[in-house]
Scaffold this motif. Structure first.
Motif, PDB file in Angstrom:
ATOM      1  N   SER A  17       0.696  -1.606  -0.116  1.00 54.06           N
ATOM      2  CA  SER A  17       0.057   0.146  -0.176  1.00 54.06           C
ATOM      3  C   SER A  17       1.082   1.415   0.231  1.00 54.06           C
ATOM      4  O   SER A  17       0.638   2.346  -0.353  1.00 54.06           O
ATOM      5  N   ALA A  18       1.458   1.444   0.501  1.00 55.40           N
ATOM      6  CA  ALA A  18       2.563   2.616   1.144  1.00 55.40           C
ATOM      7  C   ALA A  18       3.587   2.545  -0.129  1.00 55.40           C
ATOM      8  O   ALA A  18       3.791   3.761  -0.484  1.00 55.40           O
ATOM      9  N   LYS A  20       2.719   1.789  -3.402  1.00 56.55           N
ATOM     10  CA  LYS A  20       1.581   1.591  -5.038  1.00 56.55           C
ATOM     11  C   LYS A  20       1.769   3.062  -4.746  1.00 56.55           C
ATOM     12  O   LYS A  20       1.358   4.171  -5.334  1.00 56.55           O
ATOM     13  N   THR A  21       0.975   4.084  -3.004  1.00 58.87           N
ATOM     14  CA  THR A  21       0.880   5.493  -3.053  1.00 58.87           C
ATOM     15  C   THR A  21       1.983   6.283  -3.478  1.00 58.87           C
ATOM     16  O   THR A  21       1.689   7.170  -3.940  1.00 58.87           O
ATOM     17  N   LEU A  22       3.331   5.855  -2.431  1.00 53.24           N
ATOM     18  CA  LEU A  22       4.686   6.429  -2.952  1.00 53.24           C
ATOM     19  C   LEU A  22       4.399   7.051  -4.902  1.00 53.24           C
ATOM     20  O   LEU A  22       4.392   8.343  -5.005  1.00 53.24           O
ATOM     21  N   LEU A  23       4.459   5.302  -5.633  1.00 56.79           N
ATOM     22  CA  LEU A  23       4.555   6.201  -6.914  1.00 56.79           C
ATOM     23  C   LEU A  23       3.650   7.308  -7.994  1.00 56.79           C
ATOM     24  O   LEU A  23       3.107   7.550  -8.173  1.00 56.79           O
ATOM     25  N   ARG A  24       2.031   6.664  -7.253  1.00 63.94           N
ATOM     26  CA  ARG A  24       0.708   7.451  -6.901  1.00 63.94           C
ATOM     27  C   ARG A  24       1.585   8.657  -7.591  1.00 63.94           C
ATOM     28  O   ARG A  24       0.693   9.344  -8.444  1.00 63.94           O
ATOM     29  N   VAL A  25       1.880   9.543  -6.469  1.00 61.22           N
ATOM     30  CA  VAL A  25       1.951  10.523  -5.884  1.00 61.22           C
ATOM     31  C   VAL A  25       3.026  11.047  -6.713  1.00 61.22           C
ATOM     32  O   VAL A  25       3.012  12.305  -7.611  1.00 61.22           O
TER      33      VAL A  25
END
Length: 529
Positions: A17-18, A20-25
């Motif tokens: 989750s972390a 995926k969130t980092l890469l989407r940012v």
């Protein structure tokens, strides 16, 4: 690149989750996360990733095993292994054995992770492009090998065909009865065949030291004596033509000194604008042909000469009957005698025409040139033929743009013969009620004569043969006459150094013309009466 497919495998949901969130940012929208390696492998069977990131320690399948299987599916895709400090040695071993792109220790630095993902994706793309280029090169290499093999085969086949063709050509050239010679633009001899050696009496090595002009000469109709050597006749080829036929030529045999009459057909064997232009000449011995022509002409001359005496006697006898010198004749007898007289006179005309042809062609008839006024000659011919035109119902006119004081230098009798022939043809071949106009003029020392009619005209295909012997206008319909009038006219005009020609359109009429160059004398001063 932001749409690249990123596959992440980690057994801890909080990590995926972390990540995926980092890469989407960072703008990466297509991130697929899996907590089980088997699910990731199943997904990748139908989806091609741009980069694969995997944890090392996982319960069902560790990262090395997962990446090994993934490597089998996508050898060029960059792979990153997430590992703890204690697993550093395993990660290094995996890089060497599996060929991983990077390993990143936990906890990772976000900037460092994003940078490695971005570089990994670029690496995947570069490796994929490289593989594609290599495949293209391998395909091109394979095609080149096929083409090279085919080319070698084609070259071998073509070489064999050329050898056969050259062998045939050499046989034809060597055993050809006609002489064959190859020259450059200046006439230097480059190659000959055995027949040419026989005609000249020289071998090929000796001939190559000479120009063609040194062994071939142009003659005239006055005999077989060599009179001149004209380069322009042999090598002045018209740029619009690829070949030329040289007649009235002799080859001098260096051994015997004999002169062999020949006809030579020259043709270019290289582009006309090439500096290395070559000519091939086919030399044909026409000795037998010339002898046959001479025997034929002598036979005709003897025959026609011997025919004149009985014909003249027959004509005179018939005239005695018709004029009553031998007594009165009945009307029916007079008609029959008149028909016989006309037939004999026509036959005498043919005999005289044949004699004239023979004299011109044998060179035994020389022109008797004098200075005389041309206008009275034209008017006299017109006046003699006008009754014939009126009898046929033709409009026969004369346009004579020549002064009374204009003299020309020519054979008066022969020029009169040409004028009568051309005007007579116009009258004979113009339908009743038609028109025929005689036009004469002088210009820049030249005398120009034309006769224009609105008769049937002459087919275009028949015009080139019209001034030849026994040609009678058209091959479509048999016409009257000997077929010698226009031929004699051409001989007379050309003997004066002039030119005779025809312009004709079928169904519209014809225009016969001749030109005598540089024959007009300066105008005389006519005394005032």
């Amino acid at each position: 690149m932001k749409k690249s497919l990123i596959v992440l495998v980690d057994d801890e949901s909080i990590i995926t989750s972390a990540f995926k969130t980092l890469l989407r940012v960072e703008g990466y929208s297509n991130v697929q996360c899996f907590n089980k390696p088997a699910e990731a492998l199943e997904f990748m069977k139908s989806n091609t990733p741009d980069i694969i990131v995997s944890d090392f320690m996982m319960p069902e399948m560790n990262g090395l095993e997962f990446l090994t299987e993934a490597k089998k599916l996508y050898p060029e895709v960059s792979m990153i292994l997430l590992t703890g400090y204690a697993d550093k040695e395993n990660a290094i071993r995996a890089i060497n054995e599996i060929g991983l792109y990077k390993y990143i220790e936990k906890p990772w630095d976000n900037d460092d992770l994003v940078m490695n993902v971005r570089n990994g994706i670029e690496r995947s793309h570069l490796l994929s492009d490289l593989r594609q280029k290599i495949e293209e090169l391998e395909s091109a290499k394979h095609q080149l090998e096929i083409y090279s093999t085919d080319l070698e085969r084609l070259v071998a086949e073509r070489t064999a065909e050329l050898k056969v063709s050259n062998t045939k050509l050499e046989s034809i050239i060597n055993y050809c009865a006609d002489g064959i010679i190859i020259l450059d633009r200046k006439g230097h001899i480059e190659q000959v065949n055995p027949a040419c050696e026989n005609i000249t009496g020289l071998g090929e090595s000796s001939l190559k030291k000479k120009k063609f002009q040194e062994i071939a000469y142009i003659t005239t109709k006055s005999g077989n004596q060599v009179l001149e050597n004209r380069d322009d006749v042999i090598f002045g080829l018209n740029k619009d033509k690829n070949d030329i036929l040289v007649k009235d030529c002799v080859i001098v045999n260096s051994l015997s000194g004999t002169q062999t009459p020949v006809e030579i057909n020259f043709s270019t064997i290289s582009p006309s604008n090439s500096k290395d232009e070559k000519f091939v000449g086919v030399i044909r011995d026409v000795s037998k042909q010339k002898e046959n022509e001479r025997l034929r002409d002598d036979f005709i001359a003897t025959l026609t000469h011997d025919l004149r005496t009985p014909l003249l006697a027959s004509i005179q006898t018939l005239k005695f009957f018709l004029d009553g010198s031998l007594g009165e004749v009945e009307e029916r007898q007079a008609v029959l005698l008149s028909t016989m007289l006309q037939s004999n006179e026509d036959l005498l005309g043919l005999v005289n025409a044949l004699l004239e042809v023979y004299r011109f062609e044998s060179g035994k008839l020389e022109l008797c040139k004098t200075v005389f006024p041309i206008k009275p000659v034209v008017e006299q011919c017109y006046d003699e033929l006008k009754p014939l035109a009126e009898k046929k119902g033709l409009e026969f006119t004369l346009t004579c743009d020549i002064g009374e004081d204009v003299d020309i230098v020519a054979d008066k009798c022969e020029i009169k013969r040409v004028i009568v022939n051309l005007c007579g043809n116009a009258i004979n071949y113009t339908q009743k009620g038609g028109k025929a106009e005689v036009i004469t003029s002088v210009r820049d020392g030249d005398f120009i004569f034309s006769v224009v009619d609105n008769g049937n005209g002459i087919p275009k295909e028949d015009i080139p043969q019209l001034f030849n012997r026994f040609s009678r206008g058209t091959g479509r319909k048999r016409s009257t006459g000997t077929g010698l009038g226009l031929y004699l006219s051409r001989q007379i005009v050309e003997a004066h150094g002039g030119k005779i020609w025809l312009d004709s359109k079928l169904g519209k009429g014809s225009e016969f013309s001749f030109l005598l160059t540089d024959v007009v004398k300066e105008e005389r001063q006519v005394a005032n009466g």
